[in-house]
Enzyme design. Structure first.
Site, PDB file in Angstrom:
ATOM      1  N   TYR A 158       0.855  -1.196   0.000  1.00  0.00           N
ATOM      2  CA  TYR A 158       0.000   0.000   0.000  1.00  0.00           C
ATOM      3  C   TYR A 158       0.889   1.244   0.000  1.00  0.00           C
ATOM      4  O   TYR A 158       0.673   2.176  -0.786  1.00  0.00           O
ATOM      5  CB  TYR A 158      -0.914  -0.021   1.233  1.00  0.00           C
ATOM      6  CG  TYR A 158      -1.853   1.170   1.333  1.00  0.00           C
ATOM      7  CD1 TYR A 158      -3.045   1.196   0.626  1.00  0.00           C
ATOM      8  CD2 TYR A 158      -1.538   2.266   2.134  1.00  0.00           C
ATOM      9  CE1 TYR A 158      -3.915   2.287   0.717  1.00  0.00           C
ATOM     10  CE2 TYR A 158      -2.386   3.362   2.224  1.00  0.00           C
ATOM     11  CZ  TYR A 158      -3.573   3.369   1.527  1.00  0.00           C
ATOM     12  OH  TYR A 158      -4.423   4.450   1.615  1.00  0.00           O
TER      13      TYR A 158
HETATM   14  N1  LIG Z   1      -9.320   5.711   5.022  1.00  0.00           N
HETATM   15  C1  LIG Z   1      -8.061   6.081   5.279  1.00  0.00           C
HETATM   16  O1  LIG Z   1      -7.560   5.952   6.409  1.00  0.00           O
HETATM   17  C2  LIG Z   1      -7.219   6.687   4.186  1.00  0.00           C
HETATM   18  C3  LIG Z   1      -6.062   7.396   4.524  1.00  0.00           C
HETATM   19  C4  LIG Z   1      -5.290   7.955   3.531  1.00  0.00           C
HETATM   20  C5  LIG Z   1      -5.656   7.809   2.205  1.00  0.00           C
HETATM   21  N2  LIG Z   1      -6.768   7.116   1.887  1.00  0.00           N
HETATM   22  C6  LIG Z   1      -7.124   6.966   0.478  1.00  0.00           C
HETATM   23  O2  LIG Z   1      -8.321   7.691   0.236  1.00  0.00           O
HETATM   24  C7  LIG Z   1      -9.045   7.068  -0.822  1.00  0.00           C
HETATM   25  C8  LIG Z   1     -10.481   6.834  -0.386  1.00  0.00           C
HETATM   26  O3  LIG Z   1     -10.450   6.007   0.749  1.00  0.00           O
HETATM   27  P1  LIG Z   1     -11.739   5.771   1.683  1.00  0.00           P
HETATM   28  O4  LIG Z   1     -11.234   5.703   3.060  1.00  0.00           O
HETATM   29  O5  LIG Z   1     -12.813   6.721   1.319  1.00  0.00           O
HETATM   30  O6  LIG Z   1     -12.068   4.274   1.244  1.00  0.00           O
HETATM   31  P2  LIG Z   1     -13.408   3.548   0.823  1.00  0.00           P
HETATM   32  O7  LIG Z   1     -13.092   2.096   0.875  1.00  0.00           O
HETATM   33  O8  LIG Z   1     -14.558   4.041   1.621  1.00  0.00           O
HETATM   34  O9  LIG Z   1     -13.618   3.996  -0.688  1.00  0.00           O
HETATM   35  C9  LIG Z   1     -12.885   3.440  -1.730  1.00  0.00           C
HETATM   36  C10 LIG Z   1     -13.813   3.230  -2.908  1.00  0.00           C
HETATM   37  O10 LIG Z   1     -13.038   2.719  -4.007  1.00  0.00           O
HETATM   38  C11 LIG Z   1     -13.822   1.731  -4.661  1.00  0.00           C
HETATM   39  N3  LIG Z   1     -12.957   0.820  -5.393  1.00  0.00           N
HETATM   40  C12 LIG Z   1     -12.067  -0.067  -4.877  1.00  0.00           C
HETATM   41  N4  LIG Z   1     -11.493  -0.801  -5.863  1.00  0.00           N
HETATM   42  C13 LIG Z   1     -12.020  -0.337  -7.029  1.00  0.00           C
HETATM   43  C14 LIG Z   1     -11.835  -0.709  -8.390  1.00  0.00           C
HETATM   44  N5  LIG Z   1     -10.992  -1.691  -8.759  1.00  0.00           N
HETATM   45  N6  LIG Z   1     -12.546  -0.040  -9.327  1.00  0.00           N
HETATM   46  C15 LIG Z   1     -13.416   0.931  -8.979  1.00  0.00           C
HETATM   47  N7  LIG Z   1     -13.639   1.317  -7.702  1.00  0.00           N
HETATM   48  C16 LIG Z   1     -12.948   0.693  -6.736  1.00  0.00           C
HETATM   49  C17 LIG Z   1     -14.580   1.029  -3.538  1.00  0.00           C
HETATM   50  O11 LIG Z   1     -15.700   0.325  -4.007  1.00  0.00           O
HETATM   51  C18 LIG Z   1     -14.931   2.196  -2.643  1.00  0.00           C
HETATM   52  O12 LIG Z   1     -16.201   2.747  -2.971  1.00  0.00           O
HETATM   53  C19 LIG Z   1      -8.278   5.789  -1.166  1.00  0.00           C
HETATM   54  O13 LIG Z   1      -7.449   6.034  -2.285  1.00  0.00           O
HETATM   55  C20 LIG Z   1      -7.423   5.551   0.064  1.00  0.00           C
HETATM   56  O14 LIG Z   1      -6.257   4.808  -0.234  1.00  0.00           O
HETATM   57  C21 LIG Z   1      -7.580   6.567   2.839  1.00  0.00           C
END
Ligand SMILES: NC(=O)c1ccc[n+]([C@@H]2O[C@H](COP(=O)([O-])OP(=O)(O)OC[C@H]3O[C@@H](n4cnc5c(N)ncnc54)[C@H](O)[C@@H]3O)[C@@H](O)[C@H]2O)c1
Length: 275
Positions: A158
């Site tokens: 990741y």
């Molecule tokens: N939650 C955290 O702690 C955190 C921290 C830093 C960065 N991020 C990043 O922020 C972004 C959003 O994260 P979040 O926490 O809202 O997560 P989340 O899991 O709620 O949302 C991610 C979305 O991506 C979609 N997705 C996953 N694989 C996919 C694919 N192959 N094709 C199309 N859609 C796909 C999922 O269905 C989901 O709706 C991500 O890139 C994550 O890496 C999250």
């Protein structure tokens, strides 16, 4: 006036988490159309229903790692109503596949993480950028992570995918500025956010971010054409400390005292099970 007003906004991963909240905020700021690309059919249907009174919402169930399908969806999107490439693209979809050590992960998990988190944003931006550059306007916001700025055990792949996003996204930002294209790039590196994706993580000193507030900050960073957003702000200086401190001292302060190296120990993710 907000740059979202009257704009066409494409958000990948916009069916849940911060992507979904950013979609709502884009509509509230007057977006003419919100296009959501997400793999999760049920979440897409729920979000379309929830946002139906806020404006025009188009959902598309797609796996963004299936690049031929992505290209087809993109071509359909720009052919529809003669509308052009989105004005604002937010590459937000992301995955994490567990908290195992690197050598305990499967090759499939490694590939998938790199494809969703790093390759797909590049390919989607690669589709959108030529039109944006030609019309001398557009904005691409890439959601990386604080894990793209610091090493972190039990999430090495990741972290690798997010380091890739940071390096790629900010390099394109420089290209766009040096070539005076009028296209803006914002790279976002948030610490853990309580969306469910990282359920079970424990943070000793730094607070876990709230989804609503995080999404608002990202939307504002896009409106202000900010180049780089780290949350919390202090994380912005992590690379300075990496540069000046000997590795054992850095590991001790940030890994042990701040506890960053043990944040993933109790990770469960959405399935609620500890590995
Ligand atoms: N939650 C955290 O702690 C955190 C921290 C830093 C960065 N991020 C990043 O922020 C972004 C959003 O994260 P979040 O926490 O809202 O997560 P989340 O899991 O709620 O949302 C991610 C979305 O991506 C979609 N997705 C996953 N694989 C996919 C694919 N192959 N094709 C199309 N859609 C796909 C999922 O269905 C989901 O709706 C991500 O890139 C994550 O890496 C999250």
């Amino acid at each position: 006036m907000s740059k979202f007003n009257n704009s066409r906004v494409l958000i990948t991963g916009g069916a849940s988490g911060i992507g979904k909240i950013m979609g709502r905020k884009a509509l509230e700021r007057g977006a003419a159309e919100l296009i959501i690309w997400d793999i999760n059919k049920e979440s897409l249907a729920a979000v379309a229903d929830e946002f139906k009174d806020l404006g025009r919402v188009v959902t598309c169930q797609i796996d963004i790692t299936k690049f031929a399908e992505v290209e087809r969806a993109y071509n359909e999107m720009i052919a529809d109503d003669n509308a052009a490439t989105p004005d604002i693209l937010i590459n937000c979809a992301g995955i994490v596949t567990g908290n195992r050590l690197f050598h305990e992960q499967s090759r499939r998990e490694i590939d998938k993480t790199m494809e969703v988190n790093a390759m797909a944003p590049m390919y989607i931006a690669h589709l959108c950028l030529p039109s944006m550059v030609a019309r001398r306007s557009g904005h691409i916001c890439n959601i990386a992570s604080a894990a793209g700025l610091v090493s972190n055990p039990r999430m090495s792949v990741y972290a690798a995918s997010k380091w890739a996003v940071v390096g790629w996204s900010d390099s394109v930002r420089v290209e766009m500025q040096e070539e005076q294209t009028g296209v803006h790039i914002t790279t976002v590196a948030p610490y853990y956010i309580s969306t469910g994706m990282f359920d079970g993580v424990r943070s000793r000193i730094l607070p876990i971010l709230k989804p609503e507030k995080t999404a608002e900050k990202i939307i504002r960073a896009i409106e202000r054409n900010n180049d780089f957003l780290t949350m919390p702000l202090g994380y912005h200086f992590i690379r300075f400390w990496q540069g000046v401190l000997p590795t054992p001292v850095f590991d001790f302060i940030f890994g042990k005292i701040f506890g960053i190296y043990s944040t993933m120990d109790n990770f469960t993710g959405r399935n609620g099970k500890k590995e």
